[in-house]
Scaffold this active site. Structure first.
Site, PDB file in Angstrom:
ATOM      1  CB  THR A  87      -0.842   0.066   1.279  1.00 22.24           C
ATOM      2  OG1 THR A  87       0.058   0.042   2.381  1.00 22.24           O
ATOM      3  CG2 THR A  87      -1.818  -1.064   1.372  1.00 22.24           C
TER       4      THR A  87
ATOM      5  N   GLY B 160       0.697 -22.328  17.469  1.00 19.84           N
ATOM      6  CA  GLY B 160       0.720 -22.822  16.094  1.00 19.84           C
ATOM      7  C   GLY B 160       1.589 -24.065  15.961  1.00 19.84           C
ATOM      8  CG  ASP B 161       3.223 -24.745  12.084  1.00 18.22           C
ATOM      9  OD1 ASP B 161       2.933 -23.567  12.393  1.00 18.22           O
ATOM     10  OD2 ASP B 161       3.900 -25.030  11.076  1.00 18.22           O
TER      11      ASP B 161
ATOM     12  N   GLY C 126      -0.407 -22.769  10.285  1.00 14.98           N
ATOM     13  CA  GLY C 126       0.026 -23.770  11.248  1.00 14.98           C
ATOM     14  C   GLY C 126      -1.008 -24.833  11.541  1.00 14.98           C
TER      15      GLY C 126
ATOM     16  CB  THR D 216       6.728 -20.861   6.887  1.00  8.68           C
ATOM     17  OG1 THR D 216       6.783 -21.013   5.470  1.00  8.68           O
ATOM     18  CG2 THR D 216       8.154 -20.898   7.436  1.00  8.68           C
TER      19      THR D 216
ATOM     20  NE  ARG E 281      -2.518 -20.280  15.727  1.00 11.42           N
ATOM     21  CZ  ARG E 281      -1.509 -20.233  14.868  1.00 11.42           C
ATOM     22  NH1 ARG E 281      -0.384 -19.628  15.192  1.00 11.42           N
ATOM     23  NH2 ARG E 281      -1.601 -20.790  13.681  1.00 11.42           N
TER      24      ARG E 281
HETATM   25  N1  GLY Z   1       3.238 -21.350  10.995  1.00  9.88           N
HETATM   26  C1  GLY Z   1       3.099 -20.361  11.977  1.00  9.88           C
HETATM   27  C2  GLY Z   1       1.821 -20.363  12.662  1.00  9.88           C
HETATM   28  O1  GLY Z   1       0.824 -20.813  12.133  1.00  9.88           O
HETATM   29  O2  GLY Z   1       1.782 -19.880  13.768  1.00  9.88           O
END
Ligand code: GLY
Length: 349
Positions: A182, A232-233, A256, A253, A230
């Site tokens: 932007t 993630g992976d 996740g 990446t 939360r």
């Molecule tokens: N792969 C990073 C997440 O989902 O937090």
């Protein structure tokens, strides 16, 4: 690029692969302008930056991880201390921060002016329940045992009070890589259809050395605007990263949740053990995700996924590969003098 160059340099000096990876990703964790990892990462729904990271050592087959750690800039280094100093694999939340402080890490505010501005902008544009599913997306399992309820669908506690459909449609997060600009402060980050920065952005680093010992590390501020708590992976062994010294190393990446539900990195290493090349294994892992994604909200009208994951794999002999669900993924590779940028194979344009 700098991450793999530093990791390679340290490997060449005899460094342990896992530690070389952790030191390499620290460059990005420390960078206030990278809004997907460490300091200045995008915060959660409450405006708090919660970081996830893990690392794994091939020769010992040992891992360390932290989830939802707050106020510590370098979660990958803390994960390495969990691996080195404890009999545990994973510490989360306040306990992880306390452990880090005991190990000598400094507690500090990780928000930057830029990340705070991004969060305020998101808050102004979206409702506070944005990570909740919309009413028509909530999963109701049939409850045939309920009298007079052959069709199921009862018991949607709180339905109608959350997520009123202000989530951007047509938005395709692409692993924190720039695909929209932007001219605002947010030039190097993916934007949603409201122009808000949005990322699943993460850094993964896998390494193999001259002895064919492997190691890896993944670090992230995770999904932007996520629900507090939360995970993630990235800090989950087998999901966001995995290595086996007899085979090689892999990491992920992107979205996740998809990686967790398919144990992507573990699967890739096992697939390489079964004879697939790193690229074949990464592509097959992407396909496994798409084949196992059954919710219509995850696809557009042309059945193209609305999300992406990128996998990276290194075999112990140095062969490597990368693949994404959607076009646009890439990796930095260093096998000698200087790093090169490699485009990921992909399933969908
Ligand atoms: N792969 C990073 C997440 O989902 O937090």
């Amino acid at each position: 690029m700098k991450t793999v160059e530093l990791a390679f340099d340290l490997l060449a000096k005899g460094g342990r692969p896992v530690e070389c990876c952790v030191r390499g990703v620290k460059i990005v964790e420390d960078d206030p302008n990278d809004m997907s990892v460490g300091y200045g990462g995008l915060p959660n729904e409450d405006g708090v930056i919660q970081l996830d990271s893990a690392c794994m050592d091939g020769p010992l087959h040992r891992a360390g991880a932290v989830g939802c750690i707050e106020n510590i800039k370098n979660p990958a280094s803390v994960a390495l201390e969990v691996l080195r100093h404890t009999d545990h694999v994973m510490l989360v939340g306040e306990g992880a921060t306390r452990f880090a402080v005991r190990m000598g890490f400094k507690e500090e505010d990780l928000n930057t002016e830029k990340s705070r501005k991004a969060w305020k902008r998101w808050r102004a544009n979206l409702n506070p329940g944005d990570k909740w599913l919309d009413k028509d997306q909530i999963i109701n399992f049939p409850e045939p045992w309920r009298q007079g309820d052959a069709s199921g669908g009862a018991g949607t506690r709180g339905a109608g009070t959350r997520g009123t459909g202000t989530r951007g449609t047509g938005f395709q997060p692409v692993g924190g890589k720039p695909f929209h600009s932007t001219g605002d402060d947010f030039d190097h980050i993916a934007l949603d259809s409201f122009g808000n920065p949005h990322t699943y952005g993460t850094i993964h680093c896998s390494a193999t050395n001259a002895d064919q010992d492997v190691g890896c590390c993944t670090t992230t501020s995770g999904l932007s605007w996520k629900l507090p708590g939360r995970v993630g992976d990235s800090p989950l062994i087998g999901a966001g990263l995995y290595c086996d010294n007899a085979v090689g190393s892999a990491g992920a990446t992107g979205r996740g949740e998809s990686v967790i539900q398919t144990l992507g990195s573990f699967w890739i290493v096992e697939a390489m053990a079964g004879g697939m090349s790193p690229t074949e294994a990464c592509l097959a892992a992407c396909k496994r995700i798409v084949d196992r994604t059954h919710e219509p909200r995850m696809f557009d009208d042309n059945k193209r996924p609305r999300f992406s994951v990128t996998f990276y794999a290194v075999r112990k002999d140095g062969a490597y590969g990368t693949a994404s669900i959607l076009k646009g993924g890439h990796a930095a590779v260093c096998v000698g003098e200087g790093a090169t940028r490699v485009r990921s194979e992909f399933l969908y344009e």
